[in-house]
Design a protein around this motif. Sequence first.
Motif, PDB file in Angstrom:
ATOM      1  N   ALA A 144       0.832  -1.207   0.000  1.00  0.00           N
ATOM      2  CA  ALA A 144       0.000   0.000   0.000  1.00  0.00           C
ATOM      3  C   ALA A 144       0.866   1.258   0.000  1.00  0.00           C
ATOM      4  N   ALA A 145       1.925   1.258   0.809  1.00  0.00           N
ATOM      5  CA  ALA A 145       2.803   2.432   0.884  1.00  0.00           C
ATOM      6  C   ALA A 145       3.547   2.640  -0.436  1.00  0.00           C
ATOM      7  N   ILE A 146       3.948   1.539  -1.063  1.00  0.00           N
ATOM      8  CA  ILE A 146       4.644   1.637  -2.355  1.00  0.00           C
ATOM      9  C   ILE A 146       3.701   2.225  -3.405  1.00  0.00           C
ATOM     10  N   ARG A 147       2.465   1.734  -3.413  1.00  0.00           N
ATOM     11  CA  ARG A 147       1.482   2.253  -4.373  1.00  0.00           C
ATOM     12  C   ARG A 147       1.264   3.758  -4.176  1.00  0.00           C
ATOM     13  N   GLU A 148       1.155   4.160  -2.910  1.00  0.00           N
ATOM     14  CA  GLU A 148       0.950   5.567  -2.591  1.00  0.00           C
ATOM     15  C   GLU A 148       2.134   6.407  -3.098  1.00  0.00           C
ATOM     16  N   GLN A 149       3.336   5.876  -2.863  1.00  0.00           N
ATOM     17  CA  GLN A 149       4.556   6.581  -3.251  1.00  0.00           C
ATOM     18  C   GLN A 149       4.692   6.693  -4.771  1.00  0.00           C
ATOM     19  N   ILE A 150       4.226   5.683  -5.475  1.00  0.00           N
ATOM     20  CA  ILE A 150       4.261   5.709  -6.946  1.00  0.00           C
ATOM     21  C   ILE A 150       3.438   6.901  -7.449  1.00  0.00           C
ATOM     22  N   LEU A 151       2.263   7.095  -6.842  1.00  0.00           N
ATOM     23  CA  LEU A 151       1.393   8.191  -7.277  1.00  0.00           C
ATOM     24  C   LEU A 151       2.004   9.548  -6.951  1.00  0.00           C
ATOM     25  N   LEU A 152       2.730   9.623  -5.824  1.00  0.00           N
ATOM     26  CA  LEU A 152       3.373  10.887  -5.452  1.00  0.00           C
ATOM     27  C   LEU A 152       4.543  11.217  -6.380  1.00  0.00           C
ATOM     28  N   ALA A 153       5.118  10.181  -7.004  1.00  0.00           N
ATOM     29  CA  ALA A 153       6.292  10.382  -7.857  1.00  0.00           C
ATOM     30  C   ALA A 153       5.919  10.882  -9.253  1.00  0.00           C
ATOM     31  N   LEU A 154       4.635  10.818  -9.584  1.00  0.00           N
ATOM     32  CA  LEU A 154       4.202  11.173 -10.938  1.00  0.00           C
ATOM     33  C   LEU A 154       4.422  12.637 -11.271  1.00  0.00           C
ATOM     34  N   PRO A 155       4.869  12.916 -12.496  1.00  0.00           N
ATOM     35  CA  PRO A 155       4.835  14.303 -12.964  1.00  0.00           C
ATOM     36  C   PRO A 155       3.374  14.704 -13.147  1.00  0.00           C
ATOM     37  N   PRO A 156       3.074  16.007 -13.147  1.00  0.00           N
ATOM     38  CA  PRO A 156       1.666  16.435 -13.247  1.00  0.00           C
ATOM     39  C   PRO A 156       0.978  15.944 -14.523  1.00  0.00           C
ATOM     40  N   ALA A 157       1.706  15.831 -15.619  1.00  0.00           N
ATOM     41  CA  ALA A 157       1.107  15.348 -16.866  1.00  0.00           C
ATOM     42  C   ALA A 157       2.199  14.805 -17.764  1.00  0.00           C
ATOM     43  N   PRO A 158       1.869  13.800 -18.603  1.00  0.00           N
ATOM     44  CA  PRO A 158       2.874  13.347 -19.569  1.00  0.00           C
ATOM     45  C   PRO A 158       3.053  14.408 -20.665  1.00  0.00           C
ATOM     46  N   LEU A 159       4.275  14.891 -20.807  1.00  0.00           N
ATOM     47  CA  LEU A 159       4.591  15.852 -21.865  1.00  0.00           C
ATOM     48  C   LEU A 159       5.880  15.390 -22.521  1.00  0.00           C
ATOM     49  N   CYS A 160       5.931  15.412 -23.864  1.00  0.00           N
ATOM     50  CA  CYS A 160       7.146  14.987 -24.552  1.00  0.00           C
ATOM     51  C   CYS A 160       8.259  15.979 -24.251  1.00  0.00           C
ATOM     52  N   ARG A 161       7.894  17.247 -24.056  1.00  0.00           N
ATOM     53  CA  ARG A 161       8.807  18.265 -23.557  1.00  0.00           C
ATOM     54  C   ARG A 161       7.974  19.420 -23.021  1.00  0.00           C
ATOM     55  N   GLU A 162       8.556  20.214 -22.158  1.00  0.00           N
ATOM     56  CA  GLU A 162       7.810  21.273 -21.468  1.00  0.00           C
ATOM     57  C   GLU A 162       7.071  22.195 -22.441  1.00  0.00           C
ATOM     58  N   ASP A 163       7.740  22.519 -23.560  1.00  0.00           N
ATOM     59  CA  ASP A 163       7.153  23.502 -24.479  1.00  0.00           C
ATOM     60  C   ASP A 163       6.552  22.833 -25.719  1.00  0.00           C
ATOM     61  N   CYS A 164       6.083  21.614 -25.562  1.00  0.00           N
ATOM     62  CA  CYS A 164       5.450  20.927 -26.700  1.00  0.00           C
ATOM     63  C   CYS A 164       4.339  21.807 -27.273  1.00  0.00           C
ATOM     64  N   MET A 165       4.328  21.967 -28.611  1.00  0.00           N
ATOM     65  CA  MET A 165       3.355  22.853 -29.264  1.00  0.00           C
ATOM     66  C   MET A 165       2.020  22.159 -29.503  1.00  0.00           C
ATOM     67  N   GLY A 166       1.995  20.840 -29.403  1.00  0.00           N
ATOM     68  CA  GLY A 166       0.739  20.127 -29.603  1.00  0.00           C
ATOM     69  C   GLY A 166       0.386  19.963 -31.070  1.00  0.00           C
ATOM     70  N   LEU A 167      -0.850  19.537 -31.310  1.00  0.00           N
ATOM     71  CA  LEU A 167      -1.325  19.291 -32.674  1.00  0.00           C
ATOM     72  C   LEU A 167      -2.223  20.439 -33.109  1.00  0.00           C
ATOM     73  N   CYS A 168      -2.237  20.708 -34.406  1.00  0.00           N
ATOM     74  CA  CYS A 168      -3.144  21.729 -34.926  1.00  0.00           C
ATOM     75  C   CYS A 168      -4.583  21.252 -34.713  1.00  0.00           C
ATOM     76  N   ALA A 169      -5.405  22.114 -34.155  1.00  0.00           N
ATOM     77  CA  ALA A 169      -6.792  21.740 -33.868  1.00  0.00           C
ATOM     78  C   ALA A 169      -7.598  21.561 -35.147  1.00  0.00           C
ATOM     79  N   THR A 170      -7.116  22.149 -36.218  1.00  0.00           N
ATOM     80  CA  THR A 170      -7.858  22.087 -37.480  1.00  0.00           C
ATOM     81  C   THR A 170      -7.455  20.884 -38.334  1.00  0.00           C
ATOM     82  N   CYS A 171      -6.121  20.745 -38.581  1.00  0.00           N
ATOM     83  CA  CYS A 171      -5.708  19.695 -39.524  1.00  0.00           C
ATOM     84  C   CYS A 171      -4.975  18.543 -38.830  1.00  0.00           C
TER      85      CYS A 171
END
Length: 203
Positions: A144-171
């Motif tokens: 249980a403690a290991i599981r809890e610690q795993i969740l605390l270790a997570l970055p806030p969101a998966p990002l390929c890099r901090e300034d990822c521009m993302g996908l064009c919303a149109t195309c």
Amino acid sequence: MSRPLVIHVDSIKENAQPYEADISRELIDEALRGDPPTEFHADGASHFTGNLTRFGRKVLVRGKFSVPMAGACRRCVKPVSSTEPTELIRTYVPRDDRSLEPHGKRAKREAARIDQDEEGASASFDPETVDEEVYDGKDIDLGAAIREQILLALPPAPLCREDCMGLCATCGKDLNEGECGCARAAHDPRWDALKAVQLEKKE
Ligand SMILES: [Zn+2]
Ligand SMILES: [Zn+2]
């Protein structure tokens, strides 16, 4: 089935007795895909390395492990993987002892005292932050403690890099690879605010 994360209390004979155990990929995955699920899943197994100290029936567990995880970039959906280091410090108290004590204060004081006995170890260890857990019988299950610690270790969101521009919303073009020629309105936050107002009006 083996229970690698279970410590038999009577097996702890000395202060800071070394302890290692495998953390299965399944356990990591279970934590990451739990309820509510995170945006990550396990990217491998891990290994806990640490030590155990016993005072009477109370046990201080300290150690480190890393969490191999993978997911999809929140902005461009490219696969992302990383290995996050984390540390686990817990005091385990037998259930029957705990009911006699107000708020586990004594375990914390004892943890502090033991720590001072070790040469130089106290610098990285604040007894006030030691989380206390309860165990039944003679076995401590770190799961249980290991599981809890795993969740605390997570970055806030998966990002390929901090300034990822993302996908064009149109195309749908990956904007990290260059402009697509569509109007960039969707990426101007001022337009997002305006769009929100328009959506509200429609409802
Ligand atoms: Zn990305
Ligand atoms: Zn486009």
